[in-house]
Design an enzyme around this catalytic site. Structure first.
Site, PDB file in Angstrom:
ATOM      1  N   ARG A 229       0.845  -1.186   0.000  1.00 18.03           N
ATOM      2  CA  ARG A 229       0.000   0.000   0.000  1.00 18.03           C
ATOM      3  C   ARG A 229       0.886   1.243   0.000  1.00 18.03           C
ATOM      4  NH1 ARG A 229      -3.468  -2.821  -1.567  1.00 18.03           N
ATOM      5  NH2 ARG A 229      -5.471  -3.309  -0.581  1.00 18.03           N
ATOM      6  N   HIS A 277      -0.852   0.085  -9.763  1.00 20.14           N
ATOM      7  CA  HIS A 277      -1.524  -0.826  -8.818  1.00 20.14           C
ATOM      8  C   HIS A 277      -2.055  -2.068  -9.546  1.00 20.14           C
ATOM      9  CE1 HIS A 277      -3.787  -1.059  -4.746  1.00 20.14           C
ATOM     10  NE2 HIS A 277      -3.613  -2.277  -5.246  1.00 20.14           N
TER      11      HIS A 277
HETATM   12  P1  NAP Z   1      -1.633 -11.621   4.805  1.00 19.05           P
HETATM   13  O1  NAP Z   1      -1.804 -13.031   4.343  1.00 19.05           O
HETATM   14  O2  NAP Z   1      -2.597 -11.055   5.780  1.00 19.05           O
HETATM   15  O3  NAP Z   1      -0.143 -11.502   5.381  1.00 19.05           O
HETATM   16  C1  NAP Z   1       0.292 -10.392   6.086  1.00 19.05           C
HETATM   17  C2  NAP Z   1       1.706 -10.654   6.613  1.00 19.05           C
HETATM   18  O4  NAP Z   1       2.203  -9.444   7.204  1.00 19.05           O
HETATM   19  C3  NAP Z   1       1.765 -11.731   7.703  1.00 19.05           C
HETATM   20  O5  NAP Z   1       2.904 -12.513   7.559  1.00 19.05           O
HETATM   21  C4  NAP Z   1       1.854 -10.900   8.984  1.00 19.05           C
HETATM   22  O6  NAP Z   1       2.534 -11.540  10.055  1.00 19.05           O
HETATM   23  C5  NAP Z   1       2.671  -9.723   8.512  1.00 19.05           C
HETATM   24  N1  NAP Z   1       2.470  -8.565   9.391  1.00 19.05           N
HETATM   25  C6  NAP Z   1       1.325  -7.890   9.657  1.00 19.05           C
HETATM   26  N2  NAP Z   1       1.541  -6.887  10.531  1.00 19.05           N
HETATM   27  C7  NAP Z   1       2.859  -6.927  10.835  1.00 19.05           C
HETATM   28  C8  NAP Z   1       3.694  -6.169  11.675  1.00 19.05           C
HETATM   29  N3  NAP Z   1       3.218  -5.155  12.404  1.00 19.05           N
HETATM   30  N4  NAP Z   1       5.005  -6.504  11.745  1.00 19.05           N
HETATM   31  C9  NAP Z   1       5.503  -7.526  11.030  1.00 19.05           C
HETATM   32  N5  NAP Z   1       4.765  -8.299  10.189  1.00 19.05           N
HETATM   33  C10 NAP Z   1       3.453  -7.994  10.107  1.00 19.05           C
HETATM   34  O7  NAP Z   1      -1.649 -10.637   3.555  1.00 19.05           O
HETATM   35  P2  NAP Z   1      -1.356 -10.972   2.006  1.00 19.05           P
HETATM   36  O8  NAP Z   1      -2.505 -11.666   1.380  1.00 19.05           O
HETATM   37  O9  NAP Z   1      -0.021 -11.607   1.900  1.00 19.05           O
HETATM   38  O10 NAP Z   1      -1.329  -9.478   1.397  1.00 19.05           O
HETATM   39  C11 NAP Z   1      -0.449  -8.495   1.883  1.00 19.05           C
HETATM   40  C12 NAP Z   1      -0.857  -7.125   1.367  1.00 19.05           C
HETATM   41  O11 NAP Z   1      -0.550  -7.013  -0.017  1.00 19.05           O
HETATM   42  C13 NAP Z   1      -2.344  -6.810   1.418  1.00 19.05           C
HETATM   43  O12 NAP Z   1      -2.743  -6.416   2.713  1.00 19.05           O
HETATM   44  C14 NAP Z   1      -2.476  -5.697   0.406  1.00 19.05           C
HETATM   45  O13 NAP Z   1      -2.305  -4.441   1.032  1.00 19.05           O
HETATM   46  C15 NAP Z   1      -1.322  -5.939  -0.555  1.00 19.05           C
HETATM   47  N6  NAP Z   1      -1.783  -6.334  -1.918  1.00 19.05           N
HETATM   48  C16 NAP Z   1      -1.400  -5.562  -2.970  1.00 19.05           C
HETATM   49  C17 NAP Z   1      -1.785  -5.919  -4.242  1.00 19.05           C
HETATM   50  C18 NAP Z   1      -1.372  -5.116  -5.448  1.00 19.05           C
HETATM   51  O14 NAP Z   1      -1.858  -5.344  -6.543  1.00 19.05           O
HETATM   52  N7  NAP Z   1      -0.448  -4.199  -5.295  1.00 19.05           N
HETATM   53  C19 NAP Z   1      -2.574  -7.079  -4.453  1.00 19.05           C
HETATM   54  C20 NAP Z   1      -2.937  -7.818  -3.355  1.00 19.05           C
HETATM   55  C21 NAP Z   1      -2.539  -7.452  -2.082  1.00 19.05           C
HETATM   56  P3  NAP Z   1       1.945 -12.880  10.743  1.00 19.05           P
HETATM   57  O15 NAP Z   1       2.141 -13.966   9.686  1.00 19.05           O
HETATM   58  O16 NAP Z   1       2.806 -13.078  11.904  1.00 19.05           O
HETATM   59  O17 NAP Z   1       0.504 -12.608  11.027  1.00 19.05           O
HETATM   60  C1  GLV Z   2      -5.201  -5.171  -4.028  1.00 15.70           C
HETATM   61  O1  GLV Z   2      -4.487  -4.252  -3.800  1.00 15.70           O
HETATM   62  C2  GLV Z   2      -5.676  -6.079  -3.043  1.00 15.70           C
HETATM   63  O2  GLV Z   2      -5.573  -5.768  -1.834  1.00 15.70           O
HETATM   64  O3  GLV Z   2      -6.196  -7.136  -3.423  1.00 15.70           O
END
Ligand code: NAP
Ligand code: GLV
Length: 314
Positions: A229, A277
């Site tokens: 983000r 994005h």
């Molecule tokens: P997720 O499965 O919820 O994983 C989040 C990870 O971040 C977990 O490993 C978590 O730790 C860690 N985390 C959270 N808070 C933390 C902190 N304060 N300190 C250290 N580590 C922390 O999320 P995801 O599905 O992988 O997605 C991640 C993010 O990618 C989304 O929230 C979104 O903003 C972004 N995204 C972007 C796009 C794009 O097109 N650019 C697309 C999709 C998603 P734990 O494992 O210990 O809980």
């Molecule tokens: C895109 O940014 C998503 O959070 O899926």
């Protein structure tokens, strides 16, 4: 006459609702699926992207609130009814796209393809001295659904990989760090920083001057890939670090204000690559299949994956 059919409302900003409604009707013929309009009858579940507060205020009885993205930061800014389960997309085709994007960006930087391209355009046949993978340790912030997949994909190319998460983890092929206590060690041991954290009160502004200066043991040459983000990054901190040569470059897919405003310095900076994005897009068919499966499971009282911990923020 009251209907006993499950009722689903669709409320999407920036997306055409019709294909989602048709897809959900086909996947859940037992349900009634409609587009939301103010005053709509109460529903059991909703499929949303950045809905207005009025939508949630009108739907106090929702059981499931299905976000058509992985990140729920926009949704959690709203007042969500207390009994409603917020459910994020759980991969649904995103992790492979994110792995492609990050591997491409990393390899383009490591192999200096931009410089080769400039040389080729000038008609010059010029080799560059090969660089060592061991000097380009990749640090992945966030080891969730996307971060773990990305870290493993990068490791396939034999780059050393560090990962940082909130809770401690052990993942084959990765050096894992956890929590604030190990953040500085993680940064110091990483040269290319990939951000895949959720946006929460703990992570907003985490990509600051202070953080970025710690990359690569404080030596120049760090590289930033922000695919999570825009509000993770302190925009004003990035450009001086690039101009001074402390950072070698940055690839940014996400921005605090989107679309990135015309005239923003990120557009024209020679060391910044901007993409709109799109590093991991929502795949409609896979997402509908996943959401439909979860709605059926919830209706049968079965547990589902991807339920958001609203207090934690992800
Ligand atoms: P997720 O499965 O919820 O994983 C989040 C990870 O971040 C977990 O490993 C978590 O730790 C860690 N985390 C959270 N808070 C933390 C902190 N304060 N300190 C250290 N580590 C922390 O999320 P995801 O599905 O992988 O997605 C991640 C993010 O990618 C989304 O929230 C979104 O903003 C972004 N995204 C972007 C796009 C794009 O097109 N650019 C697309 C999709 C998603 P734990 O494992 O210990 O809980
Ligand atoms: C895109 O940014 C998503 O959070 O899926």
């Amino acid at each position: 006459m009251t209907s006993s059919r499950i009722r689903i409302l669709v409320c999407l900003t920036d997306n055409r609702p019709e294909p989602w409604i048709e897809g959900l009707r086909a996947a859940l013929p037992e349900a009634e699926v409609e587009n939301w309009a103010p005053g709509a009858a109460p529903a059991d579940h909703a499929v949303v992207w950045a809905p207005p507060q009025q939508f949630l205020d009108d739907q106090p009885g929702l059981r499931g609130l299905f976000n058509i993205g992985a990140g729920v930061d926009a949704l959690l800014k709203l007042r969500v009814p207390p009994q409603t389960q917020v459910v994020r997309l759980d991969d649904a085709g995103m992790s492979v796209q994110m792995a492609e994007y990050v591997c491409h960006t990393l390899i383009r930087h490591f192999r200096e393809f931009d410089l080769y391209e400039a040389e080729a355009r000038a008609g010059r046949w010029s080799y560059r001295k090969p660089r060592e993978r061991r000097d380009f340790t990749v640090g992945v912030m966030g080891l969730g659904v996307l971060g773990e997949r990305v870290a493993k994909a990068v490791a396939q190319f034999e780059f050393p990989v560090n990962g940082w998460s909130r809770s401690a983890k052990a993942i084959d092929g990765l050096r894992c760090f956890a929590g604030e206590a190990q953040f500085d060690d993680f940064l110091g041991a990483s040269r290319v920083l990939v951000n895949l954290l959720p946006l929460t009160s703990d992570t907003r502004g985490i990509l600051s001057r202070e953080t970025l200066l710690k990359l690569n043991g404080g030596r120049p040459g760090g590289y930033l890939i922000n695919v999570a983000r825009g509000a993770h990054l302190v925009d004003d901190d990035l450009i001086p670090l690039l101009d001074s040569g402390q950072l070698a470059g940055a690839t940014l897919d996400v921005f605090d204000v989107e679309p990135l405003p015309a005239g923003h310095p990120f557009w024209s900076h020679p060391k910044i690559t901007v993409t709109p994005h799109g590093s991991a897009r929502t795949e409609r068919e896979a997402s509908i299949a996943q959401i439909a499966g979860k709605i059926r499971a919830m209706e049968q009282g079965a547990p589902i994956a991807g339920v958001v911990d609203v207090e934690r923020g992800y």
